[in-house]
Enzyme design. Sequence first.
Site, PDB file in Angstrom:
ATOM      1  N   ARG A 245     -25.654  27.407  -8.735  1.00 45.97           N
ATOM      2  CA  ARG A 245     -25.648  26.257  -9.646  1.00 45.97           C
ATOM      3  C   ARG A 245     -24.312  25.505  -9.617  1.00 45.97           C
ATOM      4  O   ARG A 245     -24.284  24.275  -9.718  1.00 45.97           O
ATOM      5  CB  ARG A 245     -25.962  26.738 -11.065  1.00 45.97           C
ATOM      6  CG  ARG A 245     -26.155  25.599 -12.057  1.00 45.97           C
ATOM      7  CD  ARG A 245     -26.729  26.125 -13.361  1.00 45.97           C
ATOM      8  NE  ARG A 245     -27.060  25.048 -14.271  1.00 45.97           N
ATOM      9  CZ  ARG A 245     -26.556  24.926 -15.500  1.00 45.97           C
ATOM     10  NH1 ARG A 245     -25.688  25.820 -15.948  1.00 45.97           N
ATOM     11  NH2 ARG A 245     -26.909  23.916 -16.264  1.00 45.97           N
TER      12      ARG A 245
ATOM     13  N   HIS B  31     -23.937  21.532  -9.097  1.00 48.45           N
ATOM     14  CA  HIS B  31     -23.266  20.662 -10.067  1.00 48.45           C
ATOM     15  C   HIS B  31     -22.007  20.026  -9.488  1.00 48.45           C
ATOM     16  O   HIS B  31     -21.545  19.003  -9.978  1.00 48.45           O
ATOM     17  CB  HIS B  31     -22.966  21.424 -11.357  1.00 48.45           C
ATOM     18  CG  HIS B  31     -24.178  21.598 -12.218  1.00 48.45           C
ATOM     19  ND1 HIS B  31     -24.133  21.646 -13.600  1.00 48.45           N
ATOM     20  CD2 HIS B  31     -25.491  21.722 -11.901  1.00 48.45           C
ATOM     21  CE1 HIS B  31     -25.358  21.796 -14.082  1.00 48.45           C
ATOM     22  NE2 HIS B  31     -26.198  21.862 -13.064  1.00 48.45           N
TER      23      HIS B  31
ATOM     24  N   VAL C 202     -22.106  15.340  -8.298  1.00 48.84           N
ATOM     25  CA  VAL C 202     -21.122  14.505  -8.994  1.00 48.84           C
ATOM     26  C   VAL C 202     -19.977  14.204  -8.034  1.00 48.84           C
ATOM     27  O   VAL C 202     -19.214  15.107  -7.679  1.00 48.84           O
ATOM     28  CB  VAL C 202     -20.610  15.222 -10.264  1.00 48.84           C
ATOM     29  CG1 VAL C 202     -19.610  14.347 -11.012  1.00 48.84           C
ATOM     30  CG2 VAL C 202     -21.786  15.591 -11.168  1.00 48.84           C
TER      31      VAL C 202
ATOM     32  N   ASN D 276     -22.808  20.976 -18.355  1.00 51.13           N
ATOM     33  CA  ASN D 276     -21.881  22.044 -17.948  1.00 51.13           C
ATOM     34  C   ASN D 276     -21.309  22.856 -19.095  1.00 51.13           C
ATOM     35  O   ASN D 276     -21.023  24.046 -18.933  1.00 51.13           O
ATOM     36  CB  ASN D 276     -20.704  21.440 -17.154  1.00 51.13           C
ATOM     37  CG  ASN D 276     -21.141  20.906 -15.794  1.00 51.13           C
ATOM     38  OD1 ASN D 276     -22.230  21.224 -15.320  1.00 51.13           O
ATOM     39  ND2 ASN D 276     -20.297  20.093 -15.179  1.00 51.13           N
TER      40      ASN D 276
ATOM     41  N   HIS E 219     -34.674  27.814  -9.640  1.00 44.77           N
ATOM     42  CA  HIS E 219     -34.935  28.469 -10.931  1.00 44.77           C
ATOM     43  C   HIS E 219     -35.800  29.715 -10.787  1.00 44.77           C
ATOM     44  O   HIS E 219     -36.308  30.222 -11.787  1.00 44.77           O
ATOM     45  CB  HIS E 219     -35.544  27.477 -11.919  1.00 44.77           C
ATOM     46  CG  HIS E 219     -34.561  26.426 -12.370  1.00 44.77           C
ATOM     47  ND1 HIS E 219     -34.917  25.364 -13.170  1.00 44.77           N
ATOM     48  CD2 HIS E 219     -33.235  26.297 -12.148  1.00 44.77           C
ATOM     49  CE1 HIS E 219     -33.841  24.610 -13.401  1.00 44.77           C
ATOM     50  NE2 HIS E 219     -32.816  25.146 -12.791  1.00 44.77           N
TER      51      HIS E 219
ATOM     52  N   ASP F 250     -37.546  33.281 -14.624  1.00 47.69           N
ATOM     53  CA  ASP F 250     -38.655  34.047 -14.056  1.00 47.69           C
ATOM     54  C   ASP F 250     -38.564  35.459 -14.635  1.00 47.69           C
ATOM     55  O   ASP F 250     -37.721  36.254 -14.205  1.00 47.69           O
ATOM     56  CB  ASP F 250     -38.526  34.053 -12.524  1.00 47.69           C
ATOM     57  CG  ASP F 250     -39.445  35.066 -11.859  1.00 47.69           C
ATOM     58  OD1 ASP F 250     -40.378  35.572 -12.514  1.00 47.69           O
ATOM     59  OD2 ASP F 250     -39.218  35.351 -10.665  1.00 47.69           O
TER      60      ASP F 250
ATOM     61  N   ASP G 101     -37.361  34.659  -4.586  1.00 51.18           N
ATOM     62  CA  ASP G 101     -38.722  34.675  -4.052  1.00 51.18           C
ATOM     63  C   ASP G 101     -39.454  33.401  -4.489  1.00 51.18           C
ATOM     64  O   ASP G 101     -38.815  32.454  -4.945  1.00 51.18           O
ATOM     65  CB  ASP G 101     -39.452  35.940  -4.542  1.00 51.18           C
ATOM     66  CG  ASP G 101     -39.429  36.052  -6.079  1.00 51.18           C
ATOM     67  OD1 ASP G 101     -39.122  35.050  -6.771  1.00 51.18           O
ATOM     68  OD2 ASP G 101     -39.722  37.155  -6.587  1.00 51.18           O
TER      69      ASP G 101
HETATM   70  C1  HEM Z   1     -34.641  19.718 -11.276  1.00 51.56           C
HETATM   71  C2  HEM Z   1     -33.766  19.480 -12.217  1.00 51.56           C
HETATM   72  C3  HEM Z   1     -32.970  20.571 -12.863  1.00 51.56           C
HETATM   73  C4  HEM Z   1     -32.787  20.734 -14.193  1.00 51.56           C
HETATM   74  C5  HEM Z   1     -33.314  19.822 -15.287  1.00 51.56           C
HETATM   75  C6  HEM Z   1     -32.006  21.924 -14.372  1.00 51.56           C
HETATM   76  C7  HEM Z   1     -31.606  22.428 -15.604  1.00 51.56           C
HETATM   77  C8  HEM Z   1     -31.062  23.670 -15.784  1.00 51.56           C
HETATM   78  C9  HEM Z   1     -30.787  24.257 -17.069  1.00 51.56           C
HETATM   79  C10 HEM Z   1     -31.009  23.590 -18.411  1.00 51.56           C
HETATM   80  C11 HEM Z   1     -30.298  25.506 -16.847  1.00 51.56           C
HETATM   81  C12 HEM Z   1     -29.882  26.525 -17.888  1.00 51.56           C
HETATM   82  C13 HEM Z   1     -28.467  26.308 -18.309  1.00 51.56           C
HETATM   83  C14 HEM Z   1     -28.085  27.202 -19.471  1.00 51.56           C
HETATM   84  O1  HEM Z   1     -28.957  27.727 -20.154  1.00 51.56           O
HETATM   85  O2  HEM Z   1     -26.871  27.381 -19.725  1.00 51.56           O
HETATM   86  C15 HEM Z   1     -30.274  25.704 -15.434  1.00 51.56           C
HETATM   87  C16 HEM Z   1     -29.879  26.866 -14.825  1.00 51.56           C
HETATM   88  C17 HEM Z   1     -29.849  27.035 -13.470  1.00 51.56           C
HETATM   89  N1  HEM Z   1     -30.062  26.065 -12.515  1.00 51.56           N
HETATM   90 FE1  HEM Z   1     -30.925  24.290 -12.823  1.00 51.56          FE
HETATM   91  N2  HEM Z   1     -31.734  22.469 -13.147  1.00 51.56           N
HETATM   92  C18 HEM Z   1     -32.293  21.671 -12.197  1.00 51.56           C
HETATM   93  C19 HEM Z   1     -32.198  21.834 -10.830  1.00 51.56           C
HETATM   94  C20 HEM Z   1     -31.488  22.840 -10.229  1.00 51.56           C
HETATM   95  C21 HEM Z   1     -31.147  22.886  -8.831  1.00 51.56           C
HETATM   96  C22 HEM Z   1     -31.469  21.794  -7.809  1.00 51.56           C
HETATM   97  C23 HEM Z   1     -30.474  24.042  -8.628  1.00 51.56           C
HETATM   98  C24 HEM Z   1     -29.858  24.589  -7.370  1.00 51.56           C
HETATM   99  C25 HEM Z   1     -30.209  24.234  -6.169  1.00 51.56           C
HETATM  100  C26 HEM Z   1     -30.428  24.730  -9.893  1.00 51.56           C
HETATM  101  C27 HEM Z   1     -29.924  25.982 -10.081  1.00 51.56           C
HETATM  102  C28 HEM Z   1     -29.883  26.618 -11.294  1.00 51.56           C
HETATM  103  C29 HEM Z   1     -29.601  28.032 -11.441  1.00 51.56           C
HETATM  104  C30 HEM Z   1     -29.434  29.020 -10.305  1.00 51.56           C
HETATM  105  C31 HEM Z   1     -29.568  28.295 -12.814  1.00 51.56           C
HETATM  106  C32 HEM Z   1     -29.269  29.627 -13.500  1.00 51.56           C
HETATM  107  C33 HEM Z   1     -27.767  29.762 -13.629  1.00 51.56           C
HETATM  108  C34 HEM Z   1     -27.288  31.041 -14.266  1.00 51.56           C
HETATM  109  O3  HEM Z   1     -28.066  31.947 -14.554  1.00 51.56           O
HETATM  110  O4  HEM Z   1     -26.051  31.122 -14.475  1.00 51.56           O
HETATM  111  N3  HEM Z   1     -31.017  23.955 -10.843  1.00 51.56           N
HETATM  112  N4  HEM Z   1     -30.727  24.563 -14.806  1.00 51.56           N
END
Ligand code: HEM
Length: 321
Positions: free
Chosen positions: A62, A66, A70, A94, A193, A238, A246
């Site tokens: 992530r 991010h 940007v 963030n 996700h 998940d 997966d």
């Molecule tokens: C499609 C639009 C996307 C939205 C609206 C979105 C939104 C979010 C949100 C709200 C979280 C949780 C943050 C928290 O609870 O603190 C999250 C976590 C995460 N996002 Fe996304 N995301 C998107 C796309 C992506 C993409 C493209 C990637 C990477 C290629 C990604 C990778 C991740 C990962 C791996 C997590 C978990 C991080 C952790 O456990 O520390 N996301 N995302």
Amino acid sequence: MAANSGFKLNHLLIFACLIGIASAQLSTKFYDKTCPKAVKIITKAVDDAVSNETRMGASLLRLHFHDCFVQGCDASVLLDDTENFTGEKNSFPNANSLRGFEVIDNIKSQLEKSCPGVVSCADILAIAASESVGALGGLRWNVALGRRDSITASLSESNSDLPAPFLDLSGLITAFSNKGFTTEEMVTLSGAHTIGQVKCRFFRDRIYNETNIDISYAKAMQAACPFESGDENLSPFDSKTAATFDNAYYQNLVKLKGLVHSDQQLFVNGSGETDSQVSRYSRNMGRFKKDFSDAMLKMSILNPLTGSDGQIRTNCHFINA
Ligand code: HEM
Ligand SMILES: *[C@@H]1O[C@H](CO)[C@@H](O)[C@H](O)[C@H]1NC(C)=O
Ligand SMILES: *[C@@H]1O[C@H](CO)[C@@H](O)[C@H](O)[C@H]1NC(C)=O
Ligand SMILES: *[C@@H]1O[C@H](CO)[C@@H](O)[C@H](O)[C@H]1NC(C)=O
Ligand SMILES: *[C@@H]1O[C@H](CO)[C@@H](O)[C@H](O)[C@H]1NC(C)=O
């Protein structure tokens, strides 16, 4: 006379070098001569961090996302706020959410010992993302190197350009198309996700108010995310295989078990715009992993600083003095 032509030759060489550097492209061999151990140091530290805590793989993936959305992949996301400078760490997407900074710091300090001033923070983020996905069972991509670090960040772009979890399909398509990605690539990248965790405040609306959600799943998630408290409670996107890269994310969407509003937008009822791609990935894990790795390779080369642009930060948190 001889001294003078030597002087001219020197200048010519320096000039040629500058042009060479300025036009340098990213390359997988970028550090082969200047810091041959760089890739090994980074991948080893990522593997250690992920085996200590599997979620770190998600957090590092992530961080790269991010960063790249940007200003491009320039490590702008790592810059701290100081009295003279506003970074991106306090943007809405963030703040209180991004993590993994200490893993990057640990890698950077190892690299500064081995080859001071050579390996950029942006390249560390790029390798860390690929290695994280690989360590959790996905496909690594061939990370080309040579990104340099920004001397600026953009809080406003971080707020405006990173997609928000309450977006509808059209908003998601726009957010990714603004960065050069197709709708298909957006659906693919959202599969990130399949690992990691999310806070209650980002999915409360969905589990209490939305109707396109599996009822028993909503009930189970409500137990972890109370109606009026527990904003920061974490749940895996998940629930079954949060630490495995997966295709379960897509299998969940088909069953209306997407946790965040934006996730479930990718699959409506079988006849939505992106439904068939979600169904295909839910049945074909290999196809998803390959497409994901290809799309990440594309993300990893968004607008890098190269040549003499930017700098190699000594400390990823701050611009060099
Ligand atoms: C499609 C639009 C996307 C939205 C609206 C979105 C939104 C979010 C949100 C709200 C979280 C949780 C943050 C928290 O609870 O603190 C999250 C976590 C995460 N996002 Fe996304 N995301 C998107 C796309 C992506 C993409 C493209 C990637 C990477 C290629 C990604 C990778 C991740 C990962 C791996 C997590 C978990 C991080 C952790 O456990 O520390 N996301 N995302
Ligand atoms: C291992 O993970 C835990 C969290 O699960 C963290 O508190 C700790 O700092 C990590 N240790 C190392 C050496 O990374
Ligand atoms: C902010 O700028 C002032 C004036 O240039 C300088 O003295 C100070 O050290 C800077 N502070 C930080 C945290 O960089
Ligand atoms: C659910 O929707 C109602 C009516 O729009 C609203 O008042 C309430 O705040 C929402 N609840 C949650 C948890 O989003
Ligand atoms: C499925 O959802 C789409 C988009 O919301 C809608 O246009 C369509 O009528 C729905 N189809 C069925 C069979 O429910």
